[in-house]
Write a protein that holds these residues in place. Structure first.
Motif, PDB file in Angstrom:
ATOM      1  N   LEU A 267       0.726  -0.976  -0.016  1.00 25.81           N
ATOM      2  CA  LEU A 267      -0.062  -0.358   0.199  1.00 25.81           C
ATOM      3  C   LEU A 267       1.021   1.470   0.062  1.00 25.81           C
ATOM      4  O   LEU A 267       0.538   2.110  -0.863  1.00 25.81           O
ATOM      5  CB  LEU A 267      -0.798   0.224   1.291  1.00 25.81           C
ATOM      6  CG  LEU A 267      -2.222  -0.365   0.614  1.00 25.81           C
ATOM      7  CD1 LEU A 267      -3.284  -0.815   3.045  1.00 25.81           C
ATOM      8  CD2 LEU A 267      -2.928  -0.659   0.026  1.00 25.81           C
ATOM      9  N   GLU A 275      -2.659   5.807  -6.597  1.00 28.60           N
ATOM     10  CA  GLU A 275      -3.782   6.389  -6.004  1.00 28.60           C
ATOM     11  C   GLU A 275      -3.864   8.452  -6.288  1.00 28.60           C
ATOM     12  O   GLU A 275      -4.608   9.176  -6.503  1.00 28.60           O
ATOM     13  CB  GLU A 275      -4.363   5.388  -5.256  1.00 28.60           C
ATOM     14  CG  GLU A 275      -4.910   4.613  -5.113  1.00 28.60           C
ATOM     15  CD  GLU A 275      -5.867   4.371  -4.045  1.00 28.60           C
ATOM     16  OE1 GLU A 275      -6.322   4.923  -3.038  1.00 28.60           O
ATOM     17  OE2 GLU A 275      -5.858   3.015  -3.850  1.00 28.60           O
ATOM     18  N   HIS A 444     -12.385 -10.470   1.194  1.00 23.53           N
ATOM     19  CA  HIS A 444     -11.097 -11.167   1.617  1.00 23.53           C
ATOM     20  C   HIS A 444     -12.144 -12.200   2.997  1.00 23.53           C
ATOM     21  O   HIS A 444     -11.780 -12.628   2.509  1.00 23.53           O
ATOM     22  CB  HIS A 444      -9.656 -10.141   2.135  1.00 23.53           C
ATOM     23  CG  HIS A 444      -9.288  -9.140   1.355  1.00 23.53           C
ATOM     24  ND1 HIS A 444      -9.151  -9.562  -0.159  1.00 23.53           N
ATOM     25  CD2 HIS A 444      -8.939  -7.875   0.829  1.00 23.53           C
ATOM     26  CE1 HIS A 444      -8.151  -8.989  -0.654  1.00 23.53           C
ATOM     27  NE2 HIS A 444      -8.449  -7.284  -0.205  1.00 23.53           N
TER      28      HIS A 444
HETATM   29  N1  GUN Z   1      -6.886  -2.750   2.520  1.00 14.22           N
HETATM   30  C1  GUN Z   1      -6.785  -1.971   2.107  1.00 14.22           C
HETATM   31  N2  GUN Z   1      -6.099  -0.826   1.484  1.00 14.22           N
HETATM   32  C2  GUN Z   1      -6.529  -2.110   0.045  1.00 14.22           C
HETATM   33  C3  GUN Z   1      -5.930  -1.873  -1.046  1.00 14.22           C
HETATM   34  O1  GUN Z   1      -5.614  -1.391  -1.678  1.00 14.22           O
HETATM   35  N3  GUN Z   1      -5.744  -3.043  -1.359  1.00 14.22           N
HETATM   36  C4  GUN Z   1      -5.777  -4.582  -0.907  1.00 14.22           C
HETATM   37  N4  GUN Z   1      -6.281  -5.497  -0.978  1.00 14.22           N
HETATM   38  N5  GUN Z   1      -6.052  -4.545   0.715  1.00 14.22           N
HETATM   39  C5  GUN Z   1      -6.229  -2.700   1.529  1.00 14.22           C
END
Ligand code: GUN
Ligand code: FE
Length: 607
Positions: A267, A275, A444
Motif C-alpha cells: 500500500l 492513487e 477478503h
Molecule cells: N486494504 C486497504 N486498502 C487496500 C487496498 O487497496 N488493497 C487491498 N488488497 N487491501 C487493502
C-alpha cells in the motif's frame, strides 16, 4: 415488444423534415424525391427518399432511403436502405451516401442507427463496414415480419455510433445505444447455476429477455412468444454476466507490479503513490478510460468499485462506467489517518457529502441509471473514529450500501486490535462504529474466525473472496467452505491491483485451486465457484439500495436482470465431443477477452 424511447422523435413535438440540400460531397449529392409521414399503425417511421446523383454530370446512380428514429421497423429493416446501379459499384458511393445521412440523423438527435442486410449480401456488408458499422448480431427474423414472407430468414444487424466516444468529468455522457427492442430470445448453448450445487445446461436453447429481465430458458420457443426476434449465437456458450464484487479502478494502471510485497508495504510503496495521481483529472481520464474499456471487453457485467478519495475523479469514473453500459456501485474512498499527507482527507465527511450531492443532482437530471454510490471507508487503520461515525450517519441518511476490507492480513489485524482495543475482533470494530447496519460487502475475510463469522452471518454481510490478491500479497487462503456452510453470502473479486486480472473467470479458477491447498475440508466445485462469480456476487445488486434501476444479476432464473455473456469456445474444440459442463470448465480456465463475442446488460447489447 416495446419500442425504444430515447431515440424516437418526441411524439409530443410535431415531426419536422429538414432541408436536405446540403447533403453533398465533391462526388455525389442526394436529391430528395419525396418524404413519407410516420404511420404508427403500420409501425412505419417518417422517411426521406433520395436519389443518389453524381456531381460531375448530375447522373442518377442509385437510391437511398432514411427512416428516422428507432422502431421495430427500423430494427429489422434498418434506418437506411440503398440501391446502386451495378455500373456504379466499386466507388463506395453507397457508403458515402450513408455518411451524408448520418449527418441528417444527428440533426434528428439520433445517437445511433442500424443498417441491416442479408448475411450473403457481401457487397452490402462491405459497405456497412466501410462506413464504420459494427456487426452486432445476425438475427433470425420473426415469423410475423414482412421480410420473413419475402423469403428472408436472417439479417445482419450493423450498428453505427453517431456520437463521439468522449466524456469528461461533469459532462453528460451520451445515452449508450439501446437495441430498439427490449424483448427477444438469445439462441445458443446456455449454462447457469441457480444454486451453488446445480449447473443447469440447455444445448441449442432459447434464453428469453423480457423488458430487460430474464424470462427463463426454453428448449423450444413457446407459442406465446413466437413473435419475438431471435438473436442467434448458435454453438456459442451463453452464461450469466459475472460480478467483480471488489476492484480498485485506480490501481488498474499498476497491476502486476510489486507482487513480492505484503499488504501494508505494498500500500505504502505502490498503491498510495499511484492513487495520488488521480488528483489530476487528465490522468484520471486516461487511466479510468483504460480500465473501463478493458472491463467492458471481458466477461464481467457488474462491479463494486473503489475509486480514490478525489471527488472529481470519482464522478468521472462514474460517468465512464455509466457510459459503458456496465452496472456498478462506485465508492469515493475515505482515508484521513495513517496515510501519506499527499493522500489524506481533511474533512472526509464533507468531501463525501459533496460527492453525493453532485451525484444526486445528476441523477435528478436523469443520469446514472446503472451507477450508484457506495460508502467506502478504506479500512479501519486509515479512518479516524470520528470519520467512521460520520460515515455511518451519511450511510443511514441516504440508505446506502457500504464496502471495505476485513481481516486480510495478520499485521493489519493486529493493528486494528491496537486501534480498537475494546473490539472483540476486526468485524466488531466496524460494528461498534455503526457500519454494518446496511447492505455491506467486505473484501477478503481471510482470517475470520467463528466469532467474526457470527457477526458476518448476523449482519448479512457479503464476503468477497479475492483469491488472486490473497496469493500475490501472501495474505492467506480464506475459509470459503466454512462461509458457505454457515450460509454467509460469498461473491468473488479481482481486487485489482492486489490481483492482476480483472476477469472473474480467473477468480473462479483461482478460488477452486486455492481451496485445494487449505486441505481442511472439501475443495470448491466448479458449480460453487461459478455460482459465487455470477449469482453469488450479482445478488448484492438486489440488496444494494441507492436508487439504481438495476436488480440482481448472475442467473437466468425468471425475474433476474438479463445480464448475459456470449463466449465463442470453438477454439477449445477437441476430437471428443464435450458436454456443456465440460465446455464451461474449459472456458473458465482457458478463455480470455477475445472469446467474448457479445454481452448484454439488463437486456442491452453493450459490446
Ligand atoms: N486494504 C486497504 N486498502 C487496500 C487496498 O487497496 N488493497 C487491498 N488488497 N487491501 C487493502
Ligand atoms: Fe482491495
Amino acid at each position: 415488444m416495446s419500442e425504444e424511447k430515447d431515440n424516437v422523435p418526441d411524439s409530443k413535438e410535431p415531426f419536422m423534415f429538414f432541408d436536405t440540400s446540403h447533403l453533398r460531397t465533391d462526388e455525389i449529392f442526394l436529391r430528395l424525391e419525396r418524404t413519407s409521414e410516420a404511420d404508427p399503425e403500420k409501425r412505419k417511421a417518417p422517411s426521406y427518399h433520395f436519389n443518389i446523383c453524381r456531381v460531375s454530370d448530375g447522373l442518377e446512380i442509385g437510391m437511398i432511403d432514411f427512416r428516422v428514429g428507432n422502431t421495430q421497423e427500423t430494427f429489422f429493416d434498418g434506418n437506411i436502405g440503398y440501391f446502386l446501379f451495378p455500373s456504379q459499384r466499386g466507388n463506395h458511393y453507397s457508403g458515402k451516401a450513408c455518411l451524408l445521412l448520418f449527418n441528417l440523423a444527428r440533426m434528428h438527435n439520433m445517437n445511433y442507427l442500424y443498417i441491416t442486410c442479408s448475411p450473403d449480401n457481401y457487397a452490402s456488408r462491405r459497405t456497412c463496414e466501410w462506413a464504420g458499422g459494427k456487426l452486432e448480431a445476425i438475427i433470425e427474423l420473426p415469423t410475423d415480419a414482412d421480410m420473413y414472407w419475402r423469403g428472408e430468414r436472417q439479417k445482419c444487424l450493423y450498428f453505427f455510433n453517431l456520437v463521439p466516444d468522449k466524456v469528461t468529468a461533469g459532462e453528460k455522457p451520451f445515452t449508450y445505444r439501446q437495441v430498439g427492442i427490449s424483448s427477444f430470445f438469445l439462441k445458443g448453448d446456455i449454462c447457469w447455476t441457480p444454486s451453488p450445487h446445480t449447473l443447469e445446461t440447455v444445448e441449442n436453447g432459447f434464453l428469453l429477455c423480457s423488458d430487460g429481465k430474464s424470462g427463463g430458458v426454453f428448449r423450444e420457443i413457446p407459442e406465446t412468444h413466437a413473435h419475438l426476434p431471435v438473436i442467434s449465437h448458435s454453438r456459442m456458450l451463453i452464461i450469466p454476466g459475472l460480478t467483480d464484487l471488489h476492484v480498485h479502478a485506480p490501481q488498474f494502471a499498476m497491476r502486476a507490479l510489486g507482487m513480492d510485497m505484503e499488504l501494508l508495504e505494498w500500500l505504502n510503496k505502490n498503491a498510495f503513490p499511484e492513487e495520488a495521481k488521480y488528483a489530476e483529472i487528465e490522468y484520471a481520464k486516461k487511466a479510468y478510460g483504460h480500465f473501463v474499456r478493458h472491463v467492458k471487453r471481458g466477461p464481467n457485467t457488474r462491479l463494486c468499485v473503489f475509486s480514490t478519495l478525489h471527488v472529481p475523479g470519482t464522478l468521472l469514473l462514474m460517468d465512464l462506467l455509466e457510459e459503458s453500459g456496465l452496472v456498478s456501485l462506485v465508492g469515493k474512498v475515505n482515508m484521513d489517518r495513517n496515510c501519506p499527507d499527499y493522500l489524506r482527507e481533511g474533512d472526509g465527511a464533507a468531501a463525501t457529502m459533496e460527492w453525493l450531492e453532485t451525484f444526486y443532482k445528476c441523477r435528478g437530471e436523469g443520469r446514472y441509471k446503472n451507477t450508484s454510490p457506495i460508502i467506502t471507508p478504506r479500512f479501519i487503520p486509515s479512518c479516524t473514529d470520528e470519520l467512521l461515525k460520520k460515515l455511518a450517519e451519511i450511510q443511514k441518511k441516504h440508505a446506502l450500501p457500504l464496502q471495505s476490507h476485513l481481516s486480510e492480513n495478520p499485521e493489519e489485524i493486529k493493528w486494528v486490535k491496537e486501534l480498537w482495543p475494546n473490539s472483540k475482533n476486526y468485524a466488531n470494530a466496524y460494528e461498534m462504529a455503526g457500519l454494518l447496519e446496511g447492505p455491506t460487502v467486505m473484501a477478503h475475510c481471510v482470517w475470520s474466525d467463528e466469532s467474526e463469522m457470527d457477526i458476518l452471518a448476523e449482519k448479512g454481510v457479503y464476503v468477497v473472496h479475492c483469491p488472486q490478491s490473497n496469493m500475490n500479497l501472501s495474505s492467506g487462503i480464506a475459509p470459503v467452505r466454512r462461509f458457505l456452510e454457515r450460509g454467509i453470502p460469498v461473491g468473488l473479486g479481482s481486487d485489482v491491483a492486489g490481483g492482476a486480472h480483472t476477469s472473474i473467470f480467473r477468480a473462479i479458477s483461482d478460488a477452486i485451486q486455492v481451496s485445494k491447498l487449505r486441505r481442511d475440508g472439501k475443495a470448491l466445485t466448479l458449480e460453487e465457484a461459478f455460482y459465487m462469480g455470477s449469482a453469488g456476487g450479482g445478488a448484492f445488486f438486489a440488496k444494494a439500495v441507492g436508487g439504481t434501476e438495476a436488480g440482481a444479476a448472475g442467473s437466468f432464473e425468471p425475474g433476474w436482470d438479463f445480464d448475459a455473456v456470449v463466449i465463442d469456445d470453438s477454439e477449445f474444440a477437441s476430437p471428443v465431443r464435450r458436454n456443456l459442463r465440460e465446455r464451461l470448465e474449459r472456458v473458465v480456465y482457458l478463455s480470455d477477452d477475445r472469446h467474448v463475442k457479445a454481452k448484454y446488460v439488463r437486456g442491452i447489447s453493450i459490446l
